[in-house]
Every structure is written in structure tokens, then in C-alpha cells.
Design a protein around this motif. Structure first.
Motif, PDB file in Angstrom:
ATOM      1  N   GLN A   1      26.274  17.331  72.459  1.00 47.01           N
ATOM      2  CA  GLN A   1      26.789  16.001  72.776  1.00 47.01           C
ATOM      3  C   GLN A   1      25.940  14.886  72.145  1.00 47.01           C
ATOM      4  OE1 GLN A   1      27.494  15.536  76.999  1.00 47.01           O
ATOM      5  NE2 GLN A   1      28.279  17.609  77.201  1.00 47.01           N
ATOM      6  N   ALA A   2      25.054  15.234  71.222  1.00 50.17           N
ATOM      7  CA  ALA A   2      24.177  14.236  70.594  1.00 50.17           C
ATOM      8  C   ALA A   2      24.086  14.506  69.093  1.00 50.17           C
ATOM      9  CB  ALA A   2      22.794  14.264  71.226  1.00 50.17           C
ATOM     10  N   ASN A   3      23.735  13.474  68.342  1.00 49.90           N
ATOM     11  CA  ASN A   3      23.681  13.586  66.882  1.00 49.90           C
ATOM     12  C   ASN A   3      22.290  13.384  66.300  1.00 49.90           C
ATOM     13  OD1 ASN A   3      26.561  13.882  66.649  1.00 49.90           O
ATOM     14  ND2 ASN A   3      26.750  11.661  66.993  1.00 49.90           N
ATOM     15  N   ASP A   4      21.324  12.947  67.113  1.00 48.77           N
ATOM     16  CA  ASP A   4      20.005  12.588  66.592  1.00 48.77           C
ATOM     17  C   ASP A   4      18.955  13.613  66.976  1.00 48.77           C
ATOM     18  OD1 ASP A   4      20.247  11.991  69.243  1.00 48.77           O
ATOM     19  OD2 ASP A   4      19.199  10.063  69.152  1.00 48.77           O
ATOM     20  N   LEU A   5      19.280  14.892  66.837  1.00 50.12           N
ATOM     21  CA  LEU A   5      18.380  15.949  67.294  1.00 50.12           C
ATOM     22  C   LEU A   5      17.072  15.981  66.521  1.00 50.12           C
ATOM     23  CD1 LEU A   5      20.895  18.885  67.908  1.00 50.12           C
ATOM     24  CD2 LEU A   5      19.989  17.219  69.542  1.00 50.12           C
ATOM     25  N   ASP A   6      17.120  15.709  65.225  1.00 48.99           N
ATOM     26  CA  ASP A   6      15.881  15.711  64.433  1.00 48.99           C
ATOM     27  C   ASP A   6      14.929  14.621  64.919  1.00 48.99           C
ATOM     28  OD1 ASP A   6      16.741  17.831  62.915  1.00 48.99           O
ATOM     29  OD2 ASP A   6      17.491  16.583  61.270  1.00 48.99           O
ATOM     30  N   GLU A   7      15.491  13.469  65.245  1.00 49.80           N
ATOM     31  CA  GLU A   7      14.664  12.366  65.753  1.00 49.80           C
ATOM     32  C   GLU A   7      14.061  12.723  67.113  1.00 49.80           C
ATOM     33  OE1 GLU A   7      15.308   7.735  67.185  1.00 49.80           O
ATOM     34  OE2 GLU A   7      16.646   8.607  65.669  1.00 49.80           O
TER      35      GLU A   7
ATOM     36  N   ARG B   1      22.867  24.151  74.982  1.00 49.94           N
ATOM     37  CA  ARG B   1      24.062  23.402  75.343  1.00 49.94           C
ATOM     38  C   ARG B   1      24.651  24.063  76.580  1.00 49.94           C
ATOM     39  NH1 ARG B   1      23.919  26.598  71.636  1.00 49.94           N
ATOM     40  NH2 ARG B   1      22.960  24.992  70.360  1.00 49.94           N
ATOM     41  N   MET B   2      25.494  23.357  77.291  1.00 47.07           N
ATOM     42  CA  MET B   2      26.137  23.925  78.468  1.00 47.07           C
ATOM     43  C   MET B   2      27.489  24.511  78.083  1.00 47.07           C
ATOM     44  SD  MET B   2      23.970  23.485  80.801  1.00 47.07           S
ATOM     45  CE  MET B   2      22.526  22.468  81.145  1.00 47.07           C
ATOM     46  N   ARG B   3      27.776  25.663  78.644  1.00 47.36           N
ATOM     47  CA  ARG B   3      29.094  26.252  78.429  1.00 47.36           C
ATOM     48  C   ARG B   3      29.696  26.589  79.784  1.00 47.36           C
ATOM     49  NH1 ARG B   3      27.340  32.025  75.706  1.00 47.36           N
ATOM     50  NH2 ARG B   3      26.221  32.884  77.512  1.00 47.36           N
ATOM     51  N   ILE B   4      31.010  26.591  79.848  1.00 46.94           N
ATOM     52  CA  ILE B   4      31.707  26.891  81.096  1.00 46.94           C
ATOM     53  C   ILE B   4      31.649  28.395  81.347  1.00 46.94           C
ATOM     54  CG2 ILE B   4      33.918  26.792  82.289  1.00 46.94           C
ATOM     55  CD1 ILE B   4      34.575  24.337  80.576  1.00 46.94           C
TER      56      ILE B   4
ATOM     57  N   CYS C   1       6.336  24.421  76.317  1.00 48.94           N
ATOM     58  CA  CYS C   1       7.520  24.464  75.470  1.00 48.94           C
ATOM     59  C   CYS C   1       8.536  23.474  76.018  1.00 48.94           C
ATOM     60  CB  CYS C   1       8.110  25.866  75.362  1.00 48.94           C
ATOM     61  SG  CYS C   1       8.834  26.499  76.883  1.00 48.94           S
ATOM     62  N   VAL C   2       9.494  23.115  75.174  1.00 53.58           N
ATOM     63  CA  VAL C   2      10.507  22.121  75.537  1.00 53.58           C
ATOM     64  C   VAL C   2      11.886  22.692  75.243  1.00 53.58           C
ATOM     65  CG1 VAL C   2      11.433  19.828  75.036  1.00 53.58           C
ATOM     66  CG2 VAL C   2       8.950  20.186  75.085  1.00 53.58           C
ATOM     67  N   VAL C   3      12.805  22.477  76.185  1.00 51.42           N
ATOM     68  CA  VAL C   3      14.202  22.856  75.983  1.00 51.42           C
ATOM     69  C   VAL C   3      15.030  21.578  75.933  1.00 51.42           C
ATOM     70  CG1 VAL C   3      16.195  24.095  76.889  1.00 51.42           C
ATOM     71  CG2 VAL C   3      13.899  25.051  77.194  1.00 51.42           C
ATOM     72  N   ILE C   4      15.634  21.304  74.782  1.00 50.42           N
ATOM     73  CA  ILE C   4      16.523  20.150  74.654  1.00 50.42           C
ATOM     74  C   ILE C   4      17.917  20.597  75.078  1.00 50.42           C
ATOM     75  CG2 ILE C   4      17.392  18.332  73.144  1.00 50.42           C
ATOM     76  CD1 ILE C   4      15.113  18.888  71.237  1.00 50.42           C
ATOM     77  N   THR C   5      18.458  19.949  76.089  1.00 50.43           N
ATOM     78  CA  THR C   5      19.764  20.333  76.632  1.00 50.43           C
ATOM     79  C   THR C   5      20.864  19.416  76.085  1.00 50.43           C
ATOM     80  OG1 THR C   5      19.525  18.907  78.575  1.00 50.43           O
ATOM     81  CG2 THR C   5      18.661  21.151  78.741  1.00 50.43           C
ATOM     82  N   ARG C   6      22.097  19.896  76.223  1.00 51.18           N
ATOM     83  CA  ARG C   6      23.302  19.144  75.826  1.00 51.18           C
ATOM     84  C   ARG C   6      23.241  18.716  74.352  1.00 51.18           C
ATOM     85  NH1 ARG C   6      22.294  16.489  81.201  1.00 51.18           N
ATOM     86  NH2 ARG C   6      23.598  17.630  82.670  1.00 51.18           N
ATOM     87  N   THR C   7      22.736  19.591  73.522  1.00 51.16           N
ATOM     88  CA  THR C   7      22.595  19.252  72.100  1.00 51.16           C
ATOM     89  C   THR C   7      23.943  19.093  71.407  1.00 51.16           C
ATOM     90  OG1 THR C   7      22.402  21.610  71.560  1.00 51.16           O
ATOM     91  CG2 THR C   7      20.364  20.383  71.911  1.00 51.16           C
TER      92      THR C   7
END
Length: 331
Positions: A196-202, A220-223, A188-194
Motif C-alpha cells: 500500500q506504499a510506494n516509497d519503500l526505498d526511502e 503485506r497483509m493477506r486475507i 531487526c525491522v519488519v515493514i508492514t503493508r508494503t
């Protein structure tokens, strides 16, 4: 000159990497099955991908099932990289940041009462010792995607949405540790910092192209700790793999940004210079990461207050990822 040298070196690095992977596939090199379940967390690029907070999250998820967890890590940047260091036995932190490595020390501190942490380049030796002396039920292999000596029951890859493919080139010209075809090993894959990015589908399409139809989770990261009481404006500094991402998370006006190399060890003179520059810029406080803060215990920051932003992952469909993890440790 540097740009002319690096591409050929990347070609050579790629040849060596492909040969090594091929030898494992053919069975010339063998992976060892540990006597306990193993969850590996790694990445396909160098630099910060948000892996360490996810390792902590996974350890907590496994411990909540009543398992005795041990994190196995190389302990990058420590004083004696060839020596095993039991950073924590699960109840007590037993090593300093310089002995353990900054990230293992941070994990050990955050996971007191939850998980043991061992720094050892030989993960098999560390695991056997943890089973014998700590009664470990399962392992989390930190930065383990390329560590093929150890079989794993769940292979998780983290990909940073802000720089997913490391410039598209292998080391040292780019930041890829291996060709993207290596994603075929991921469960499985975890995409981080989503956020801060706009091309998630790509990014997702590229992952599925190489990894097949594996689960892909967005995070995404949260404080984690309160940031409201930090005097603003601030001077922010860090020595992490993705400093830009850290600066973007700070919810205050930043009048000075200072970056240091990943895993950097600070000297008093560096911090003195930083504090002076921060004052000249009009900063009312300093802000840094939890990873950096562990290396500042014996260093004075003068009369500017120092605040540490602790982060944790916020994962979409976290229950499904937790289910995969729990099933793996029950295997």
C-alpha cells in the motif's frame, strides 16, 4: 487552540522520554533478565502497524520448534487494567474480550493449542507465574519495544509503510512514541503493508540511518479466510489503529465506510444505526475485522449478514526471519 497546545506538549513528552531512556542506558533503571528467552514485538508509533498478526506468526514459528510459548501483553482497553488475567493457558480460552482486551482475546482464540496469553501490565510478574504454573519455555512480548523493564533476546520493530513516522512528531502532536534514534535498539525491522506504499526505498534508508545495518523484512497483509462468498456491495466498519488499510484490503465494492476509535466497544444502538445506514446506502452485507468481531458476540446485526475478514502477514524472506527467531529462543 488545540494545534497551539499540542506542540509544547510534544516537547515536554520528548524530554520525559529521553530522560527515561537515558536512565536505562546509564544503569540507573535496570532491565530484568527473565529465566526464559524473550522475543519482543513493538513499534515506534501509536496506532495499528500490523503488529498483532506478526505476534501470532512468531508464536506459531516458536511453537513449531516444540517450545511452550506464552504471549505477555498489557491488554489495552480491558475492564481491570491493574489485574492479571490468564486469557489462555494454551489449551483453553479462560477470559472474555472485556476481561482480556480485544487483541489478547483474539490472539488467545487463534492460538488455542499453540500459545498461552496473559494480560498484565507487570510483564515480569506474569512471566514468573507462567514459568511456575504453565511450564513456559519462551515468551513473546507484545507491544514491548518501549517496555524496557524486560531484557529481550530479539527486539523486533514493526513499521507501517503507509505512515512510517507518525507525522514526524512525538505524541501528542504526532504519533511517535519516542525519537527515531530509538530504532538503534532494534535487532531487526519488519515493514508492514508494503503493498500500500510506494516509497519503500526511502523508508528502508531512514531505518538503516537510525538502526544501523540490521535485517529489514518487507511484508503485506493477506486475507486468510475466503472472501468470495460475501454479498456485494458491502458496508465496512472497524475500530482499529489504521482503518484506511483495512478498507483497502476489502475485495468488494464498498458503499459505506464507518470508523470507530481503536479498541472501541460497540453498543446495540450504534450497530442498529450502522445497519440502517448500510441499508440506505444499498449494502448487501457488513464487513469488519476479526479484532472488532470479538466485541460483537452479544450484539444483533439484524438481517444483514456480517462477514469477518481475517488477515495474516505475508513476509518476504520469511525463512530468514524464522531463523532469527529460532536462534533467539535457543539462546
Amino acid at each position: 487552540m488545540k494545534s497551539l497546545i499540542l506542540p509544547p506538549l510534544s516537547v515536554l513528552y520528548g524530554a520525559v522520554t529521553r530522560t527515561r531512556l537515558s536512565l536505562y542506558r546509564r544503569g540507573t533503571f535496570h532491565s530484568t533478565k527473565l529465566k526464559r528467552p524473550v522475543i519482543s514485538v513493538g513499534n515506534i508509533t501509536t496506532g495499528g502497524t500490523g503488529k498483532t498478526p506478526l505476534v501470532e506468526w512468531i508464536a506459531r514459528t516458536v511453537a513449531a520448534e516444540g517450545k511452550k510459548v506464552c504471549i505477555l501483553t498489557r491488554g489495552y482497553g480491558r475492564d481491570n487494567p491493574d489485574r492479571q488475567v490468564v486469557v489462555s493457558d494454551g489449551t483453553t480460552v479462560m477470559a472474555s474480550p472485556s476481561e482480556a482486551g480485544d487483541e489478547p482475546f483474539l490472539l488467545a482464540t487463534n492460538l488455542v493449542g499453540v500459545a498461552a496469553v496473559i494480560s498484565n501490565a507487570d510483564r515480569i510478574e506474569a512471566a514468573n507465574g507462567a514459568i511456575k504454573h504453565l511450564g513456559t519455555d519462551c515468551f513473546v512480548l507484545d507491544d514491548g519495544f518501549q517496555h524496557l523493564r524486560v531484557e529481550r533476546d530479539l527486539n523486533i520493530v514493526t513499521i507501517d509503510a503507509t505512515n512510517p513516522w507518525g507525522g514526524g512528531h512525538l505524541l501528542p502532536y504526532g504519533r511517535l512514541r519516542e525519537p527515531l534514534t530509538g530504532l538503534s535498539r532494534a535487532d531487526c525491522v519488519v515493514i508492514t503493508r508494503t503493498d500500500q506504499a510506494n516509497d519503500l526505498d526511502e523508508i528502508r534508508s531512514e531505518i538503516l540511518r537510525y538502526a544501523g545495518n540490521v535485517p529489514v523484512f518487507l511484508s503485506r497483509m493477506r486475507i486468510r479466510n475466503a472472501a468470495e462468498g460475501i454479498p456485494s456491495p458491502v458496508a465496512a466498519f472497524c475500530g482499529v489503529g489504521n482503518p484506511r488499510s483495512f478498507f483497502r484490503q476489502i475485495p468488494h465494492e464498498i458503499v459505506l465506510e464507518k470508523t470507530f476509535p481503536d479498541h472501541h466497544r460497540y453498543s446495540q444502538s450504534e450497530i442498529d444505526s450502522l445497519v440502517e445506514a448500510a441499508k440506505q446506502a444499498g449494502a448487501k452485507s457488513l464487513v469488519t475485522t476479526a479484532k472488532d468481531s470479538v466485541k460483537l458476540k452479544s450484539i444483533s446485526v439484524g438481517d444483514l449478514p456480517l462477514h469477518v475478514l481475517e488477515i495474516e502477514p505475508q513476509i518476504d524472506n520469511a525463512a530468514e526471519l524464522a531463523r532469527l527467531i529460532v536462534n533467539a529462543v535457543k539462546a
